[in-house]
Design an enzyme around this catalytic site. Structure first.
Site, PDB file in Angstrom:
ATOM      1  CG  HIS A 171       5.014   0.951   3.265  1.00 30.71           C
ATOM      2  ND1 HIS A 171       4.365   2.042   2.736  1.00 30.71           N
ATOM      3  CD2 HIS A 171       4.533   0.816   4.520  1.00 30.71           C
ATOM      4  CE1 HIS A 171       3.532   2.548   3.620  1.00 30.71           C
ATOM      5  NE2 HIS A 171       3.605   1.810   4.712  1.00 30.71           N
ATOM      6  NE  ARG A 226       2.661   7.009   9.549  1.00 25.62           N
ATOM      7  CZ  ARG A 226       1.645   7.106   8.709  1.00 25.62           C
ATOM      8  NH1 ARG A 226       1.505   6.196   7.746  1.00 25.62           N
ATOM      9  NH2 ARG A 226       0.751   8.063   8.802  1.00 25.62           N
ATOM     10  CG  HIS A 229      -0.220   0.133   2.533  1.00 30.03           C
ATOM     11  ND1 HIS A 229       0.457  -0.915   3.113  1.00 30.03           N
ATOM     12  CD2 HIS A 229      -0.083   1.187   3.386  1.00 30.03           C
ATOM     13  CE1 HIS A 229       0.982  -0.529   4.264  1.00 30.03           C
ATOM     14  NE2 HIS A 229       0.677   0.742   4.447  1.00 30.03           N
TER      15      HIS A 229
END
Length: 307
Positions: free
Chosen positions: A283, A298, A133
């Site tokens: 990824h 993240r 995605h």
């Protein structure tokens, strides 16, 4: 007289995509060679992914270093750093700021620091990012990039893979390139994130996150390189095609990310950091570590509309 036996032919669900050599260009054809003064660049493959050493990301981020990092990301599409100890959320935000403004994922849990998402997976919270995605492709301006830090990793497993979508486009047949030129596709979060929501929750998020359309083939905002821009969880259909045509074409296109020659794989260690160009790559977070614990932090970088 006997008839010679016929050699059995393999039966394939889909034809093989390719044998032999593939086109694997690191950069767009007109991009000049790059020399780095402040970075030590160690490629993990010839065209995608490089480990960067000689840089302390907790130190002062001068403009020359920031410029080299931006250039290295355009060239390699994914950058990896090891042993970035004492890396705080403030350092994380400053590093993401080299590329732009941090952007929260509306579906991630909030953390103590605004803009930083803490993703903890274990026996009670199973990782579900094991599908190819692009982050935030369901937004009108998808994230330009992401910066991911390993906080706690399992003793084995939990790697992440990235796939070069420039290579995916370059290796399409000329017939397929002509077929997808000018097409647009719908991207929507409901089939994936919405699958674990109530109708009320879906209605709440739908107000600010309607379905969006992006070209099937986009040009990179900085380099102009052509990139294949469809992914399994968020691309729901191609505009103007029948259901049968959609299924056949989307199946062929999303499979491109699974070709190993386009990929790089990274083994996480505590205090490792990965930065990726979210328009140029997809990824896949490998979920082979259940029920052991894996904790990542993240930040996504806000993007621009794609063309």
């Amino acid at each position: 007289m006997t008839t010679p036996a016929t050699t059995p032919q393999p039966v394939l669900d889909k034809p093989l995509l390719h044998y032999g050599r593939r086109v694997l260009e690191r950069t767009a054809p007109d991009m000049p060679p790059v020399a780095y003064r402040l970075l030590d660049v160690s490629p993990l493959t010839p065209h995608i992914g490089a480990e960067i050493s000689g840089v302390d990301l907790t130190g002062r981020m001068g403009e020359e270093l920031a410029a080299e990092l931006r250039q290295a990301l355009l060239e390699w599409k994914v950058l990896f750093f090891r042993n970035q100890r004492d890396f705080t959320p403030e350092h994380h935000l400053a590093l993401a700021g080299v590329w732009g403004v941090p952007e929260a994922n509306p579906f991630f849990p909030e953390s103590e620091t605004a803009g930083v998402s803490r993703l903890a997976k274990d026996a009670m919270a199973v990782g579900q990012e094991n599908i190819w995605h692009s982050d935030h492709s369901f937004m009108a301006a998808p994230a330009l990039g992401s910066v991911l830090r390993a906080v706690e990793v399992p003793p084995s497993g939990g790697d992440t893979m990235w796939a070069d979508m420039g290579a995916a486009y370059d290796n399409l047949s000329e017939e397929m390139k002509a077929r997808v030129e000018g097409l647009t596709a719908v991207h929507d979060w409901v089939p994936s994130w919405g699958s674990v929501m109530t109708e009320e929750q879906i209605a709440h998020f739908r107000q600010s996150l309607p379905p969006v359309e992006h070209p099937v083939v986009v040009r990179h905002p900085q380099t102009g390189r052509k990139l294949l821009y469809v992914n399994e969880p968020f691309t729901t259909r191609i505009v103007g095609l029948s259901d049968e045509e959609n299924r056949e074409l989307l199946d062929a296109l999303v499979l491109q990310a699974r070709i190993p020659e386009y990929q790089v794989r990274f083994r996480w260690q505590p205090d490792s950091i990965a930065i990726w160009d979210n328009i140029a790559v997809q990824h896949y977070a490998i979920n082979d570590y259940y029920p052991r614990r894996r904790v990542m932090e993240r930040i996504a970088v806000a993007g621009v509309p794609l063309s």
